[in-house]
Design a protein around this motif. Structure first.
Motif, PDB file in Angstrom:
ATOM      1  N   PHE A   7       0.833  -1.208   0.000  1.00 15.15           N
ATOM      2  CA  PHE A   7       0.000   0.000   0.000  1.00 15.15           C
ATOM      3  C   PHE A   7       0.861   1.250   0.000  1.00 15.15           C
ATOM      4  N   ASP A   8       0.454   2.202  -0.825  1.00 15.20           N
ATOM      5  CA  ASP A   8       0.930   3.568  -0.688  1.00 15.20           C
ATOM      6  C   ASP A   8       0.265   4.119   0.583  1.00 15.20           C
ATOM      7  N   ALA A   9       0.782   5.207   1.126  1.00 13.29           N
ATOM      8  CA  ALA A   9       0.210   5.731   2.370  1.00 13.29           C
ATOM      9  C   ALA A   9      -0.606   7.016   2.148  1.00 13.29           C
ATOM     10  N   ASP A  10       0.075   8.105   1.729  1.00  9.37           N
ATOM     11  CA  ASP A  10      -0.597   9.399   1.595  1.00  9.37           C
ATOM     12  C   ASP A  10      -1.710   9.349   0.550  1.00  9.37           C
ATOM     13  N   ASP A  11      -2.887   9.705   0.959  1.00  8.23           N
ATOM     14  CA  ASP A  11      -4.069   9.765   0.079  1.00  8.23           C
ATOM     15  C   ASP A  11      -4.518   8.403  -0.443  1.00  8.23           C
ATOM     16  N   THR A  12      -3.923   7.353   0.127  1.00  7.17           N
ATOM     17  CA  THR A  12      -4.429   5.998  -0.107  1.00  7.17           C
ATOM     18  C   THR A  12      -4.974   5.463   1.217  1.00  7.17           C
ATOM     19  N   LEU A  13      -4.203   5.679   2.290  1.00  6.61           N
ATOM     20  CA  LEU A  13      -4.655   5.235   3.620  1.00  6.61           C
ATOM     21  C   LEU A  13      -5.150   6.411   4.457  1.00  6.61           C
ATOM     22  N   GLY A 174      -2.486   2.163  -4.800  1.00  7.15           N
ATOM     23  CA  GLY A 174      -2.110   3.554  -4.537  1.00  7.15           C
ATOM     24  C   GLY A 174      -2.896   4.558  -5.350  1.00  7.15           C
ATOM     25  N   ASN A 175      -2.723   5.824  -5.000  1.00  5.55           N
ATOM     26  CA  ASN A 175      -3.475   6.907  -5.662  1.00  5.55           C
ATOM     27  C   ASN A 175      -2.642   7.666  -6.693  1.00  5.55           C
ATOM     28  N   SER A 176      -1.353   7.341  -6.783  1.00  2.37           N
ATOM     29  CA  SER A 176      -0.519   8.051  -7.761  1.00  2.37           C
ATOM     30  C   SER A 176      -0.200   7.137  -8.938  1.00  2.37           C
ATOM     31  N   SER A 179       3.658   7.133  -9.447  1.00  2.00           N
ATOM     32  CA  SER A 179       4.552   6.553  -8.438  1.00  2.00           C
ATOM     33  C   SER A 179       4.133   5.166  -7.943  1.00  2.00           C
ATOM     34  N   ASP A 180       2.848   4.882  -7.975  1.00  2.00           N
ATOM     35  CA  ASP A 180       2.369   3.617  -7.390  1.00  2.00           C
ATOM     36  C   ASP A 180       1.999   2.579  -8.437  1.00  2.00           C
ATOM     37  N   ILE A 181       1.649   3.030  -9.616  1.00  2.00           N
ATOM     38  CA  ILE A 181       1.076   2.110 -10.606  1.00  2.00           C
ATOM     39  C   ILE A 181       2.091   1.754 -11.711  1.00  2.00           C
TER      40      ILE A 181
HETATM   41 MG    MG Z   1      -0.189   8.711  -2.361  1.00  2.00          MG
END
Ligand code: MG
Length: 240
Positions: A7-13, A174-176, A179-181
Motif C-alpha cells: 500500500f501507498d500511504a498518503d491519500d491511499t490510507l 495507490g493513488n498516484s 509513483s504507485d502504478i
Molecule cells: Mg499517495
C-alpha cells in the motif's frame, strides 16, 4: 500467486494532499498583496518552483517550507523577513496536522491481512512519514514498512529484492499513477489505482492499457478484486 499487497500511504490510507493545497493557498493569498503577481499567477509560478526543487529537496512538508521561503524571497516586493516567519508558521502548522484515515481503510487491511502479507511503501521525508505511520495506528497490520526517497522502478526493485519477493507475487495499491502504478506494472507486478479526490499534478501520468493495471473507486473493493486476480492467475493455462 499473489502473496504480498503493498500500500501507498498518503491519500491511499490517510489524507495528505488537501493539507498541502491548503498551505499553498494560504501562502499565495498572503504573498499576493506584496508581490507584482495575482494569486492565480503566483499559484502557477509556485507549482513550477516546487517541482524544480524536487530533485534537491525531495518531498514532504519541510521541503515545501524551503520552497515557500525561497519563493517568498524571489517574488515578494516588501521586506521579506516577517513574511518568511509567517511562511515557516504555515509549514509548522501543516507538520502537526492530525492523521485522518480514509474510509474503509482499517476494515480492508484487517480483511486482507488474514490471507496476505501487507507492506507499506511511502516516499518523502523520513521523520514526517514515520510520524504519520505511528499516529495512524496501522503499523501492526504491516509486515514491512518502508519510506523511500523516490518511488521509481529502481527503488521498488531494490526494496523487493532485498526482501526476496518476486514481482509476480505483488499487488500495489495507490493513488498516484506515476509513483504507485506504472513502476510496479513495468517490473511485472499488479497495480490497483484508487484515485483520490485531489492529486498533485506532478503525480499524474497518462494511463496505460495493461492487464495488470486495475482501477477502483474505493479501497473497500480491493479484497474482492485481488481474489479475482488470484483466481485468474490460477486458471491461466500452462504454457506448452
Ligand atoms: Mg499517495
Amino acid at each position: 500467486m499473489i502473496k504480498y499487497i503493498a500500500f501507498d500511504a498518503d491519500d491511499t490510507l490517510w489524507e495528505n494532499e488537501p493539507y498541502f493545497r491548503e498551505t499553498e493557498k494560504r501562502f499565495v493569498e498572503m504573498l499576493a498583496p506584496n508581490s507584482a503577481y495575482d494569486t492565480t499567477e503566483l499559484k502557477e509560478l509556485l507549482y513550477d518552483y516546487i517541482v524544480e526543487n524536487v530533485p534537491a529537496y525531495g518531498y514532504g512538508t519541510r521541503s515545501l517550507m524551503l520552497s515557500l521561503v525561497g519563493f517568498c524571497n524571489q517574488y515578494a516586493t516588501c521586506n521579506v523577513s516577517e513574511m518568511i516567519e509567517s511562511t515557516i508558521k504555515l509549514g509548522q502548522e501543516q507538520l502537526s496536522k492530525p492523521v485522518v484515515l480514509l474510509p474503509d481503510v482499517e476494515k480492508t487491511l484487517k480483511s486482507l491481512s488474514q490471507n496476505y502479507e501487507l507492506l507499506l511503501i511511502t516516499k518523502g521525508d523520513l521523520k514526517e512519514q514515520n510520524r504519520k505511520i505511528v499516529e495512524s495506528g496501522l503499523t501492526p497490520s504491516f509486515k514491512h514498512v518502508r519510506v523511500l526517497e523516490e518511488k521509481d522502478e529502481a527503488s521498488y526493485l531494490n526494496f523487493f529484492q532485498e526482501l526476496g519477493i518476486e514481482m509476480s507475487e505483488v499487488v500495489m495499491v495507490g493513488n498516484s499513477y506515476k509513483s504507485d502504478i506504472l513502476p510496479i506494472e513495468a517490473l511485472g507486478g499488479h497495480a490497483i489505482f484508487i484515485p483520490y479526490k485531489s492529486t498533485w499534478a506532478f503525480e499524474s501520468a497518462p494511463k496505460k492499457d495493461s492487464k495488470r493495471i486495475f482501477e477502483r473507486g474505493s479501497i473497500a473493493e480491493v479484497p474482492i478484486l485481488i481474489s479475482s486476480i488470484q483466481y485468474d492467475q490460477k486458471n491461466v493455462p500452462h504454457k506448452l
